[in-house]
Design an enzyme around this catalytic site. Structure first.
Site, PDB file in Angstrom:
ATOM      1  N   TYR A   1      -8.031   7.772  14.313  1.00 38.95           N
ATOM      2  CA  TYR A   1      -6.756   7.320  13.752  1.00 38.95           C
ATOM      3  C   TYR A   1      -6.827   7.215  12.227  1.00 38.95           C
ATOM      4  O   TYR A   1      -5.994   7.772  11.497  1.00 38.95           O
ATOM      5  CB  TYR A   1      -6.310   5.964  14.334  1.00 38.95           C
ATOM      6  CG  TYR A   1      -5.261   5.362  13.431  1.00 38.95           C
ATOM      7  CD1 TYR A   1      -3.965   5.877  13.438  1.00 38.95           C
ATOM      8  CD2 TYR A   1      -5.589   4.393  12.486  1.00 38.95           C
ATOM      9  CE1 TYR A   1      -3.011   5.421  12.545  1.00 38.95           C
ATOM     10  CE2 TYR A   1      -4.645   3.934  11.594  1.00 38.95           C
ATOM     11  CZ  TYR A   1      -3.363   4.444  11.625  1.00 38.95           C
ATOM     12  OH  TYR A   1      -2.437   4.011  10.725  1.00 38.95           O
TER      13      TYR A   1
ATOM     14  N   GLU B   1      -5.526   0.749   5.735  1.00 36.08           N
ATOM     15  CA  GLU B   1      -5.662   1.232   7.109  1.00 36.08           C
ATOM     16  C   GLU B   1      -6.731   0.467   7.875  1.00 36.08           C
ATOM     17  O   GLU B   1      -6.577   0.191   9.061  1.00 36.08           O
ATOM     18  CB  GLU B   1      -5.972   2.730   7.127  1.00 36.08           C
ATOM     19  CG  GLU B   1      -4.810   3.616   6.687  1.00 36.08           C
ATOM     20  CD  GLU B   1      -3.564   3.435   7.550  1.00 36.08           C
ATOM     21  OE1 GLU B   1      -3.679   2.912   8.676  1.00 36.08           O
ATOM     22  OE2 GLU B   1      -2.473   3.807   7.095  1.00 36.08           O
TER      23      GLU B   1
ATOM     24  N   ASP C   1      -1.965   6.023  16.760  1.00 39.26           N
ATOM     25  CA  ASP C   1      -2.249   4.617  17.034  1.00 39.26           C
ATOM     26  C   ASP C   1      -1.396   4.166  18.219  1.00 39.26           C
ATOM     27  O   ASP C   1      -0.772   4.983  18.889  1.00 39.26           O
ATOM     28  CB  ASP C   1      -1.962   3.775  15.787  1.00 39.26           C
ATOM     29  CG  ASP C   1      -0.469   3.686  15.522  1.00 39.26           C
ATOM     30  OD1 ASP C   1       0.270   4.546  16.032  1.00 39.26           O
ATOM     31  OD2 ASP C   1      -0.043   2.763  14.816  1.00 39.26           O
TER      32      ASP C   1
ATOM     33  N   TRP D   1       0.831  -1.218   0.000  1.00 38.13           N
ATOM     34  CA  TRP D   1       0.000   0.000   0.000  1.00 38.13           C
ATOM     35  C   TRP D   1       0.864   1.266   0.000  1.00 38.13           C
ATOM     36  O   TRP D   1       0.367   2.360   0.156  1.00 38.13           O
ATOM     37  CB  TRP D   1      -0.938   0.007   1.212  1.00 38.13           C
ATOM     38  CG  TRP D   1      -0.265  -0.368   2.489  1.00 38.13           C
ATOM     39  CD1 TRP D   1       0.382   0.460   3.359  1.00 38.13           C
ATOM     40  CD2 TRP D   1      -0.179  -1.685   3.050  1.00 38.13           C
ATOM     41  NE1 TRP D   1       0.874  -0.254   4.423  1.00 38.13           N
ATOM     42  CE2 TRP D   1       0.544  -1.568   4.265  1.00 38.13           C
ATOM     43  CE3 TRP D   1      -0.635  -2.952   2.647  1.00 38.13           C
ATOM     44  CZ2 TRP D   1       0.820  -2.677   5.071  1.00 38.13           C
ATOM     45  CZ3 TRP D   1      -0.354  -4.034   3.465  1.00 38.13           C
ATOM     46  CH2 TRP D   1       0.363  -3.886   4.650  1.00 38.13           C
TER      47      TRP D   1
END
Length: 367
Positions: A130, A47, A148, A34
DNA sequence: AACACGTGGAG
DNA sequence: TCTCCAAGTGT
């Protein structure tokens, strides 16, 4: 802002910190699927998958998922069962359903473009503080915090913050810190570098402080307390549930499968009929009662479990006793979620890992 | 705020 | 075995 935090932040030079952190990241960042481009959809999917899930676990799922649903439109138009099937084995299945819900909203309300404002993106199902910050900073270069567990651990050490990171309220403290420290020139790398540092160097146990690019900025290292941070209270133990599970075949050689409710644990996934064991009566007797009452079937059961298996969730444990049985006669089925399926059809269902293991074991011994 | 919500790997 | 975790969110 709390004065306490203000004081700690005054001991650090944001620009020097950014330079050391981002410089290290540019050298050491892992090549991850990613990270090949900044497509907001691709960042988004990664995510969601990475929530509470290790990078190594996510990678193969990510590849399969993007191959199957390469665009927002593809995911928006897919049947939910296909999406769940692609998520099989990854856990936290509501993530998959929420993702598709949100993608459909982007498809319909935003002309297929992931919104780039904090307010709009945060309104999407499954996109919390987040994930909103991660997508905004990584895909759009917006200087928003993406706090996070890694970021809280790293910053608790760098700034010597002794807040309990297990408490929901603590996240705000770290967001304030990030707002002060973040690079406005490269918010993407800043946020990713903080997380990468937590994953590779500033690890939970035995951090590699001697290799750390921000050692010179680190208050915990200076004080020698890096092993005492972060403060994190542990959660209480999980409860145990005794489960009675049945593999039932009819005369046509089909198996009785049940789809779980659309809310709660393993929502919408399929399973072999299962019941929570009660105290008292024998397991077989309880199972016969359950199968008749809930599924409208009379079953001849083996007297002893065919196998037993423990399955540990984050918040509870199933102690499963799996029985085998054959259908004798059927009345009207009371439960709409139950259905008889062939082997090929069972393979296509989305099963939780616990039931998939049972099925694999069963097939390997009956073929 | 506290708890539900999965899984597989590490020490 | 046991405990903790790993790029959190919804309720």
């Amino acid at each position: 802002m709390k004065e306490d935090l203000q004081l700690k932040l005054s001991n650090i030079e944001p620009e020097a910190f950014q330079k050391d952190l981002i410089g290290w990241f540019e050298q050491e960042m892992r090549e991850l699927p990613w990270r090949k481009n900044k497509d907001p959809y691709q960042i988004w999917v990664s995510e969601i998958m990475l929530q509470q899930t290790r990078v190594d676990t996510v990678i193969p799922f990510y590849h399969r998922f993007m191959e199957q649903f390469p665009t927002i439109e593809a995911l928006a138009n897919a049947p939910e069962e296909k999406v769940l099937k692609a998520w099989e084995g990854l856990g936290y299945y509501s993530r998959a359903r929420n993702l598709q819900t949100a993608v459909r909203e982007v498809h319909e309300q935003y002309e297929g473009r992931v919104p780039s404002s904090p307010k709009e993106i945060s309104s999407l199902k499954g996109v919390g503080p987040y994930t909103a910050g991660a997508i905004l900073s990584i895909a759009y270069g917006v200087p928003e915090p993406a706090v996070d567990g890694n970021v809280m651990r790293v910053l608790s050490r760098v700034l010597s913050i002794w807040e309990d990171i297990a408490k929901p309220s603590s996240r705000k403290v770290f967001e304030e810190a990030v707002r002060y420290l973040i690079s406005h020139k490269n918010p993407s790398y800043f946020n990713q570098a903080l997380m990468e540092l937590g994953a590779l160097v500033c690890t939970p146990t035995s951090p590699s402080c001697l290799l750390c690019p921000v050692q010179a900025h680190c208050s915990a290292f200076a004080e020698g307390v890096q092993r005492d941070l972060p403060v994190k209270t542990r959660k209480k133990s999980t409860k145990v549930i005794d489960l009675l599970t049945v593999i039932v075949q009819n005369q046509q050689g089909e198996w009785l499968m049940n789809q779980r409710p659309s809310q709660g644990l393993l929502a919408n996934l399929w399973e072999f009929p299962s019941f929570e064991k009660q105290q008292g009566e024998s397991a077989v007797s309880q199972l016969n009662d359950f199968l008749l009452a809930d599924f409208g079937v009379n079953i001849v059961l083996d007297p002893e479990p065919w196998m037993v298996q423990d399955h540990v969730f984050s918040h509870l444990t199933w102690k499963m006793a799996v029985f085998k049985g054959e259908l004798t006669k059927t009345s009207t089925q009371n439960r709409q979620n139950a259905v008889w399926l062939t082997k090929e059809e069972v393979e296509k269902l989305t099963l939780p890992v616990s039931h998939r293991k049972i099925w694999n074991q069963y097939v390997s011994l009956h073929s």
